[in-house]
Design an enzyme around this catalytic site. Structure first.
Site, mmCIF file in Angstrom:
data_model
loop_
_atom_site.group_PDB
_atom_site.id
_atom_site.type_symbol
_atom_site.label_atom_id
_atom_site.label_comp_id
_atom_site.label_asym_id
_atom_site.label_seq_id
_atom_site.Cartn_x
_atom_site.Cartn_y
_atom_site.Cartn_z
ATOM 1 N N ASN A 1 0.760 -1.146 -0.015
ATOM 2 C CA ASN A 1 0.207 0.010 0.116
ATOM 3 C C ASN A 1 1.007 1.167 -0.024
ATOM 4 O OD1 ASN A 1 -1.873 1.882 0.257
ATOM 5 N ND2 ASN A 1 -3.026 0.977 1.886
ATOM 6 N N ASP A 2 1.669 1.604 1.146
ATOM 7 C CA ASP A 2 2.435 2.639 1.215
ATOM 8 C C ASP A 2 3.367 2.758 0.052
ATOM 9 O OD1 ASP A 2 0.995 3.310 3.605
ATOM 10 O OD2 ASP A 2 2.514 2.065 4.814
ATOM 11 N N VAL A 3 3.878 1.939 -0.433
ATOM 12 C CA VAL A 3 5.088 1.792 -1.256
ATOM 13 C C VAL A 3 4.429 2.471 -2.701
ATOM 14 C CG1 VAL A 3 6.452 0.597 -0.363
ATOM 15 C CG2 VAL A 3 5.010 -0.487 -2.209
ATOM 16 N N VAL A 4 3.178 2.458 -2.928
ATOM 17 C CA VAL A 4 2.602 3.062 -4.315
ATOM 18 C C VAL A 4 1.845 4.338 -3.808
ATOM 19 C CG1 VAL A 4 2.820 0.770 -5.707
ATOM 20 C CG2 VAL A 4 0.786 1.354 -4.147
ATOM 21 N N ALA B 1 1.664 2.741 7.436
ATOM 22 C CA ALA B 1 2.023 4.121 7.904
ATOM 23 C C ALA B 1 0.741 4.732 8.399
ATOM 24 C CB ALA B 1 2.418 4.953 6.701
#
Lengths: 462, 108
Positions: free
Chosen positions: A388-391, A429
């Site tokens: 999720n957070d990495v995109v 996050a």
């Protein structure tokens, strides 16, 4: 090193060289395993040497304690799941720091008891080992608790925290000075307690996504502790090994922080400055487009180029093997498939590579962020599995978001984006991902392993 | 040279070596590297053995033995788990026929 014979000092030198070569080996995929074994050899050599020259009492007890520690360590290391690797590293680091603090306390007892004259440097190093070793011990235990989800992984901040931290820090300094001017065991014990408190206060405000950086930092702390312990005990191999780990650990911490677009100071103290690292952490009820496995199978089966973005959710669902089978089937259909690995995918930098290697994904299919980011524009479908957070484009577009400034995978540039998600719950996050609501995005809800299994049979049936 | 300066020299040179040897590591290997470095500081076991061997009271012995156990866990566990991780990086993939038979079965 007056009490150490020359041959033993030479053995220590060999061990120290082994450690340098071990670290060097660990930095390249080709020699990593050999490097690690060399490090283990150096450690065993150094520890065996000491039995041959020092006239030690309590030998049976010591050997028994080593046996117990070996069994616990080896069994823990064999049993741990690869998904739990960050916790284990934190735990091992913590016990090392704890051991160093205990060693320094005993040495302080010796110094105080014998009433002998020792240099101020030695006493300062003793105090340093006690306090930083304790910080490392308690700090690592809190990181362990956060990662193991024994406690909340969100930053824990309470109003008096900065004051408490400053007071504890001041207390640590005062007690350290006292230890140098008037060495006594009770002072040392107090110092250790202050260290334990400092460790807890240091890690509590750190958010879950940043915890891996803290593990790396505490690892460096323990290294420096061991180095100082080496000075206290007049032992070169401890000094060299500890310093190597301290220096490389600090450098690695900086590298990792850079991969997240943050500074180390911001990671440690960001939460204290106000709410900015606190995501809302609640599921949104905005409308999204969801689809069934058959629809996604058609998208994938008739694409030319597919990129997989794997995340920690994939590993939690133990779906790596099913994913690899799906990629194999797509490959057989002549579709170009690659995995885009974000440096902090998983719960620790480099963690995803370990998890996919476990599922026997060929090394060549794993592409690092900088190598693959240019390819998203020509990609038909990006399949985001448990990430999720990495995109999350907020890293580029929303100043003030906790992840703002973190380099991300440009999944938003692809023609179609498919998220495999369990629910609308935000990522580690704790912030919402705008990409989920993008018109190009399709959501496929369900457990990653089930869903990938359905996708696999649907693609096979095309 | 006075003795503290000799030690300081060793310390400073080790700092440079420590940074230099890992400066080119790819992010792929961050986890094993961290875990391997972690194992190396388990060498505090050596110090724990020394102080325990010279323990004079029961309390000192108990504290020393606790340090020995903790340090051994750090060292042995660290090296074993790093090796386990690295083994997976170097392992060869099994022959593809194993992939083509079962539908949806998990190969482990």
């Amino acid at each position: 090193m007056t009490g150490t014979p020359v041959w033993a000092q030479l053995a220590y030198l060999v061990a120290a060289v082994c450690f340098v070569l071990a670290l060097k080996g660990l930095s390249s995929p080709k020699h990593a395993r050999k490097g690690n074994l060399l490090g283990a050899f150096g450690a065993v050599l150094a520890c065996v040497t000491v039995f041959f020259y020092a006239e030690l009492d309590h030998l049976v007890w010591i050997l028994l304690a080593i046996a117990v520690g070996s069994v616990v360590g080896a069994v823990g290391a064999q049993r741990v799941q690869m998904t739990q690797m960050p916790q284990l590293v934190a735990l091992f680091n913590g016990v090392g720091g704890g051991a160093a603090a205990l060693v320094a306390l005993l040495e302080l007892g010796d110094i105080a008891g014998a009433g002998e004259e020792v240099g101020g440097f030695t006493l300062a190093a003793t105090a340093f080992t006690i306090v930083v070793g304790s910080v490392s011990f308690s700090g690592s235990l809190v990181t362990f608790a956060k990662l193991q989800e024994l406690m909340t992984s969100r930053p824990v901040v309470f109003p008096g925290l900065p004051v408490a931290f400053a007071a504890a820090l001041l207390g640590g300094v005062v007690l350290s000075v006292l230890t140098v001017t008037d060495p006594a065991v009770p002072t040392g014990v107090l110092l250790a307690l202050i260290g334990l408190l400092l460790g807890v206060l240091l890690v509590l405000p750190v958010g879950g996504a940043d915890v891996p950086i803290v593990i790396s930092l505490l690892n460096a702390f323990t290294g420096l502790t061991v180095a100082a312990g080496g000075y206290v005990l007049d032992n070169t191999v401890l000094l060299v090994a500890g310093t190597l780990v301290g220096a490389s650990g600090t450098f690695l911490t900086k590298l990792m922080a850079a991969a997240m677009g943050r500074s180390v100071g911001n990671i440690l103290f960001g939460a204290l400055k106000g709410g900015s690292t606190l995501g809302a952490g609640v599921a949104s009820d905005r409308p999204v487009r969801s689809a069934g496995a058959e629809d996604v199978a058609i998208l994938l089966g008739y694409a030319h180029k597919v990129i997989i973005v794997p995340g920690y959710g994939l590993a939690v669902a133990q779906a790596q093997h099913t994913l690899r089978e799906l990629v194999d089937v797509l490959g057989e259909r002549g579709i170009e498939v690659g995995y885009a690995i974000h440096p902090v995918a998983g719960r620790m930098p480099g963690h995803m590579n370990v998890l996919l290697a476990e599922a026997q994904v060929p090394y060549e299919q794993l592409k690092e962020m900088d190598d693959i980011n240019g390819e998203f524009k020509q990609t038909d479908v990006v399949l985001v599995v448990g990430a999720n957070d990495v995109v999350n484009p907020a890293a580029k577009t929303t100043p003030g978001a906790p992840i703002y400034g973190m380099p991300i995978l440009n999944a938003d540039e692809a023609q179609q984006i498919v998220f495999l998600k369990r629910s609308m719950r935000p990522g580690f996050a704790g912030i919402e991902n705008e990409l989920l609501f993008d018109p190009k995005t399709t959501l496929l809800f369900g457990d990653a392993k089930d869903t990938l299994g359905k996708l696999l049979s649907a693609v096979k049936g095309l | 040279m006075s003795e503290p300066v000799v030690w300081l020299t060793i310390f400073v040179l080790s700092v440079f070596v420590g940074v230099e040897v890992i400066s080119k590591v790819s992010s792929t290997l961050h986890t094993p590297l961290m875990s391997g470095a972690n194992a190396i500081h388990g060498i505090i076991l050596l110090g724990a053995i020394l102080v325990t061997g010279y323990a004079e009271s029961g309390l000192e012995l108990a504290v020393g033995l606790a340090a020995v156990v903790l340090a051994t866990v750090n060292m042995v566990g660290g090296f074993v788990v790093t090796d386990r991780m690295l083994q997976m990086f170097t392992r060869k993939r099994p022959v593809p026929k194993a992939d083509q038979n079962g539908a949806g079965g998990v190969t482990r």
